[in-house]
Design a protein around this motif. Structure first.
Motif, PDB file in Angstrom:
ATOM      1  N   SER A 249      20.270 -63.866  17.345  1.00 41.66           N
ATOM      2  CA  SER A 249      20.607 -64.276  19.264  1.00 41.66           C
ATOM      3  C   SER A 249      20.002 -65.577  19.433  1.00 41.66           C
ATOM      4  O   SER A 249      20.340 -66.190  20.124  1.00 41.66           O
ATOM      5  N   THR A 250      19.213 -65.777  19.120  1.00 45.36           N
ATOM      6  CA  THR A 250      17.760 -66.733  19.859  1.00 45.36           C
ATOM      7  C   THR A 250      17.759 -67.573  18.457  1.00 45.36           C
ATOM      8  O   THR A 250      16.805 -68.461  19.133  1.00 45.36           O
ATOM      9  N   GLU A 251      18.201 -67.395  17.176  1.00 43.70           N
ATOM     10  CA  GLU A 251      17.590 -68.268  16.643  1.00 43.70           C
ATOM     11  C   GLU A 251      18.169 -70.375  16.484  1.00 43.70           C
ATOM     12  O   GLU A 251      19.515 -70.266  17.409  1.00 43.70           O
ATOM     13  N   MET A 252      18.120 -71.334  15.825  1.00 44.31           N
ATOM     14  CA  MET A 252      18.232 -72.436  16.213  1.00 44.31           C
ATOM     15  C   MET A 252      19.670 -72.410  15.582  1.00 44.31           C
ATOM     16  O   MET A 252      21.007 -73.124  15.752  1.00 44.31           O
ATOM     17  N   LEU A 253      19.564 -71.764  14.720  1.00 44.78           N
ATOM     18  CA  LEU A 253      21.768 -71.646  13.618  1.00 44.78           C
ATOM     19  C   LEU A 253      22.196 -70.911  14.170  1.00 44.78           C
ATOM     20  O   LEU A 253      22.913 -71.061  13.280  1.00 44.78           O
ATOM     21  N   TYR A 254      22.298 -70.693  15.430  1.00 42.69           N
ATOM     22  CA  TYR A 254      22.780 -69.431  15.715  1.00 42.69           C
ATOM     23  C   TYR A 254      24.471 -70.655  16.176  1.00 42.69           C
ATOM     24  O   TYR A 254      25.377 -69.573  16.439  1.00 42.69           O
ATOM     25  N   VAL A 255      24.180 -71.577  17.023  1.00 40.68           N
ATOM     26  CA  VAL A 255      25.088 -72.333  17.210  1.00 40.68           C
ATOM     27  C   VAL A 255      26.065 -72.957  15.726  1.00 40.68           C
ATOM     28  O   VAL A 255      27.334 -72.596  15.962  1.00 40.68           O
ATOM     29  N   ASP A 256      25.901 -72.220  14.678  1.00 36.34           N
ATOM     30  CA  ASP A 256      25.989 -73.019  13.733  1.00 36.34           C
ATOM     31  C   ASP A 256      27.240 -71.421  12.931  1.00 36.34           C
ATOM     32  O   ASP A 256      28.089 -72.073  12.449  1.00 36.34           O
ATOM     33  N   ALA A 257      26.200 -70.460  13.246  1.00 35.20           N
ATOM     34  CA  ALA A 257      27.708 -69.592  12.355  1.00 35.20           C
ATOM     35  C   ALA A 257      28.450 -69.193  13.401  1.00 35.20           C
ATOM     36  O   ALA A 257      28.889 -69.077  13.366  1.00 35.20           O
TER      37      ALA A 257
END
Length: 310
Positions: A249-257
């Protein structure tokens, strides 16, 4: 508590190192040293290893049900089992068969499947298109060994998640059948860093600094030359097989997922997006110490078995 301690440790140790690389990529960096140093990591027991040579790269075949020390022929029998084509992460520039062996085989064990891991060509010497070509070569290898598409699942983490989707998208253009399913762990799906850098999740990421995304996009662009790589989120997604995406939930690639899941759904592709609370990038690799990671790997196994048995 274990996850919090793990994330804090990663933030204090690995992230600063990555940030230095992102800011000064022109320095001499031993990109291959990480995979070389990981060669002593022990694989999962109860699986036999077979070295494979694809068209332009090496690979490893781990045959489920064959014990270590026994001969593994690397031959599949049609309809006799399940195969996972696993594509490692590492920003298209580092890691390899050694660093991701334990994770790939843990997923294979949970899925009751044999695993082919591909040591694809990487940046900056080669382009992402070359990486995709090597992944397709691995898929063809499985087909040639008698594994039918409905018994194959393609999986990958981070940059390997990018390659998972890109490989599936490329299959249609080559007239090859789609696999039974796709699994993407903390996937990079958009080379453009703009959206990631604008969201709060990226600032909270314990592992990936913004400098890495900016530098990666620049290096990938130079390697592509006059033929820019199309990010999976911008591809024609209609017709892809069912997808499982796991992300912290707090990682950089959350947006990509999240964006990839939205576009897959809009294209009519069955997709499950699992957001794991405050887990680090590719936390599944720490299944030995994190209960959440062990549960996530078990969920992957359920997804794979449901796809090939359903």
């Amino acid at each position: 508590m274990r996850s919090r301690v793990f994330a804090h440790t990663v933030r204090l140790t690995v992230k600063p190192f990555l940030d230095v690389w992102g800011r000064y990529p022109g320095l001499v960096w031993p990109a291959g040293l990480l995979d070389y140093g990981a060669r002593y990591l022990q694989p999962t027991r109860g699986i036999g290893r077979h070295r494979v040579r694809l068209d332009n790269c090496a690979a490893e075949w781990w045959e489920h049900g064959v014990s270590r020390g026994e001969a593994s022929t690397g031959e599949g029998t049609e309809g006799s089992g399940t195969a996972i084509l696993y594509l490692h992460g590492g920003g298209f520039m580092t890691c390899g068969l050694n660093t991701h062996r334990v994770l790939a085989l843990r997923i294979g064990a949970a899925s009751q499947a044999s695993v082919l891991t591909v040591d694809y060509r990487m940046l900056p010497r080669y382009s992402i298109a070359d990486s995709v070509a090597d992944c397709i070569s691995g898929y063809r290898w499985l087909l040639d060994r008698g594994f039918t598409p409905d018994r194959i699942v393609v999986a990958g983490d981070s940059a390997g998640g990018f390659l998972t989707f890109s490989t599936a998208l490329a299959l249609a253009g080559l007239g090859l059948p789609q696999p039974a399913g796709l699994v993407a762990l903390s996937p990079l799906t958009d080379l453009d860093p703009t959206m990631k850098l604008a969201r709060a999740e990226g600032r909270e990421c314990p592992l990936i600094p913004s400098s890495v995304l900016l530098t990666l996009a620049e290096i990938a662009g130079r390697a592509d030359g006059e033929t820019p790589t199309v990010s999976p989120v911008d591809g024609v997604l209609t017709g892809l097989p069912p997808v499982l995406i796991q992300v912290g939930s707090t990682e950089m690639l959350y947006v990509d997922a999240e964006l990839m899941a939205q576009r897959l759904g809009a294209a009519g592709v069955p997709v499950v997006l699992e957001v794991w609370d405050r887990q680090v990038h590719v936390f599944q690799a720490a299944a030995d110490i994190l209960p959440e990671a062990a549960r996530a790997v078990a969920r992957i196994g359920e997804f794979v078995r449901d796809r090939v048995e359903g």
